[in-house]
Design a protein around this motif. Structure first.
Motif, PDB file in Angstrom:
ATOM      1  N   GLY A   1      -0.836   4.522   1.379  1.00 52.60           N
ATOM      2  CA  GLY A   1      -0.924   4.430   2.825  1.00 52.60           C
ATOM      3  C   GLY A   1       0.422   4.673   3.488  1.00 52.60           C
TER       4      GLY A   1
ATOM      5  N   HIS B   1      -8.175   6.291   3.735  1.00 56.23           N
ATOM      6  CA  HIS B   1      -7.603   5.418   2.702  1.00 56.23           C
ATOM      7  C   HIS B   1      -7.500   3.975   3.188  1.00 56.23           C
ATOM      8  N   GLU B   2      -7.040   3.789   4.436  1.00 51.96           N
ATOM      9  CA  GLU B   2      -6.850   2.437   4.957  1.00 51.96           C
ATOM     10  C   GLU B   2      -8.171   1.687   5.082  1.00 51.96           C
TER      11      GLU B   2
ATOM     12  N   ASP C   1       0.835  -1.201   0.000  1.00 48.01           N
ATOM     13  CA  ASP C   1       0.000   0.000   0.000  1.00 48.01           C
ATOM     14  C   ASP C   1       0.874   1.257   0.000  1.00 48.01           C
TER      15      ASP C   1
ATOM     16  N   ALA D   1      -8.794   0.540   1.416  1.00 48.09           N
ATOM     17  CA  ALA D   1      -7.743  -0.194   0.702  1.00 48.09           C
ATOM     18  C   ALA D   1      -7.984  -1.701   0.753  1.00 48.09           C
TER      19      ALA D   1
ATOM     20  N   ASP E   1      -5.588  -4.043   0.317  1.00 51.12           N
ATOM     21  CA  ASP E   1      -4.492  -4.568   1.134  1.00 51.12           C
ATOM     22  C   ASP E   1      -3.879  -3.403   1.905  1.00 51.12           C
ATOM     23  N   PRO E   2      -4.516  -2.988   2.990  1.00 49.58           N
ATOM     24  CA  PRO E   2      -4.043  -1.794   3.715  1.00 49.58           C
ATOM     25  C   PRO E   2      -2.682  -2.002   4.351  1.00 49.58           C
TER      26      PRO E   2
END
Length: 477
Positions: free
Chosen positions: A200, A245-246, A197, A249, A251-252
């Motif tokens: 991130g 965003h996390e 990410d 996402a 795949d954070p």
């Protein structure tokens, strides 16, 4: 993967080499600060960036490295970390001017972060639950050993071979550590289908860097200055963007669901509070000892009492946590730290060496009781495919606590000292001494209160410290 006893301890030894290099180098370099200032003809503010650049880069990247370890594999990241740290140490030792040294220290921190971020993850995935606390205890011993012998090693090298040797000594250690780790560390599993990410990581780095710059330099630049306010805005905006965003996402970098686990959240919060209190003490006590008339060598020897005590207590508390769990030991450890800090508030300028040493040893006992069980609790609460990021979060909390502790110590002590200078009925040196010792007492009491908050945070973690996914993995090992 199942390992026999010999394999497990070969892996542990490889991790310990990496774990000791960063703290040893960091504490050794601090001894050379006055020499660096003279050699490069640089002011104290400029030279302070030799340490500040290291701390900022290290703290900002730990979380990113934790997740990167989950994605590409812990061995690969650990080995790269040793190589980067060793190469950067060579650059530090060959630095032609102060700016070059600061940049090389930043690169050195980038390498140290790779090792620090995944060391607990490697240990947790190598040792079964019944041995995890003991193994993490040895890792705590490595860190404490590096911190305790660093000033002595740095002083010896500085006097015998000059400041460059403090960095160049890392080259043979790094080469040996790399070859050993390459041989014994297991390849492990990586999340081959997971994507790293990048947004991130950038947002997380932006948030932590702005926050730590504000905390560490806010007083020097004025908390209300445009620069300081800009750092606050950048930090808050980056944090908000990072969280949003996390959550979206695939795949954070940081799986926010980890914080729904009470053990994980309480353990990390108590880690942050413990290191904040610890570094209030670590920062202010040398100033007190200097003011009380102790020589520099005496100051170094007295301060060693704290990490040396941790060195002996940490593995014992780790073994006990394997049998008793983490809740009681960590909570008792935090309370012991608070009691020691409260007692340090009773020190005066006429206190002798034994008065200071036994208080520092009591603090070391509390810290040793707290740290290893707490680390074991946090790592055991995270799923196996999130061990890297859990390790990164824990290391980030530790480093942020260090920065916050130093900033709080400096700001709070200065404010209380100025207050007492205006109200005490003394004059001359008597006023300076009385204001100093009262401000110091208040700072120690503040640190004790923070450790009481740590105790409360630790006490609500619950008795269950092991995730369901980890239990399933243990049964298959």
């Amino acid at each position: 993967m199942r390992f026999n006893v010999e394999e497990k301890y070969k892996i542990l030894f490889a991790v310990l080499i990496g774990s000791i290099m960063g703290p040893l180098d960091g504490s050794a370099v601090n001894v050379a600060m006055p020499t660096l200032s003279t050699f490069f003809n640089a002011g104290m503010t400029t030279v302070s960036w030799v340490s500040m650049a290291y701390l900022l880069v290290l703290s900002g990247l730990l979380l990113t490295y934790g997740r990167l370890g989950d994605v590409i594999g812990y061995k690969k990241l650990f080995l790269r970390g040793i190589l980067v740290f060793t190469a950067a140490s060579a650059l530090c030792g060959l630095s032609p001017f102060i700016g070059f040294l600061i940049l090389a220290r930043a690169l050195q921190a980038a390498g140290a972060g790779m090792m620090m971020a995944v060391a607990p993850a490697i240990i947790t995935t190598t040792f079964p639950r019944r041995e995890r606390g003991k193994a993490l205890g040895f890792n705590a011993v490595a860190v404490a050993t590096g911190m305790s012998i660093g000033p002595s090693v740095g002083g010896f090298l500085l006097n015998a071979l000059g400041w460059r040797s403090i960095f160049l000594i890392n080259i043979p250690i790094g080469i040996g550590g790399y070859l050993w780790a390459k041989k014994v560390l297991p390849a492990g599993q990586s999340l081959k289908h997971a994507k790293f990410d990048v947004p991130g990581a950038v947002l997380g780095l932006s948030f932590l860097t702005a926050l730590l710059l504000y905390i560490s330099k806010g007083q020097e630049l004025s908390w209300s200055s445009l620069y300081a306010r800009s750092l606050v805005v950048i930090s808050l905006v980056s944090l908000a963007a990072f969280v949003m965003h996390e959550k979206r996402a695939e795949d954070p970098m940081l799986d926010l669901k980890l914080f729904s686990n009470r053990t994980f959240t309480a353990g990390n919060l108590s880690c942050l509070l413990n290191f904040t209190a610890q570094y209030i003490m670590v920062f202010l006590t040398p100033f007190y000892l200097d003011r009380a008339g102790f020589s520099p060598s005496q100051v170094g020897g007295i301060m060693t009492a704290f990490p040396l005590t941790v060195l002996f207590v940490a593995p014992l508390s780790g073994m006990l946590s394997d049998r008793l769990g983490s809740l009681l030991l960590s909570t008792m450890g935090a309370f012991t730290c608070a009691a020691a800090l409260f007692l340090m508030g009773g020190l005066g300028l006429d206190s002798g060496t034994p008065d200071v040493v036994w208080r520092l040893m009591l603090f070391g006992i509390g810290n040793g009781l707290f740290q290893t069980p707490n680390n074991s609790s946090v790592m055991g609460s995270a799923p196996m495919n999130r061990q890297g990021v859990a390790s990164g979060v824990l290391a980030t909390m530790r480093n942020v606590g260090m920065v916050v502790g130093v900033a709080v110590a400096s700001g709070f002590f200065s404010a209380r000292n100025s207050y007492y200078m205006t109200i005490l009925p003394y004059s001359g040196q008597a006023l300076l001494d009385a204001a100093f010792i009262r401000a110091l007492r208040d700072a120690y009491f503040l640190a004790a209160f923070i450790d009481l908050l740590c105790m409360l945070a630790s006490s609500v973690r619950g008795k269950s410290t092991y995730s369901d996914e980890n239990r399933k993995t243990e049964k298959s090992r």
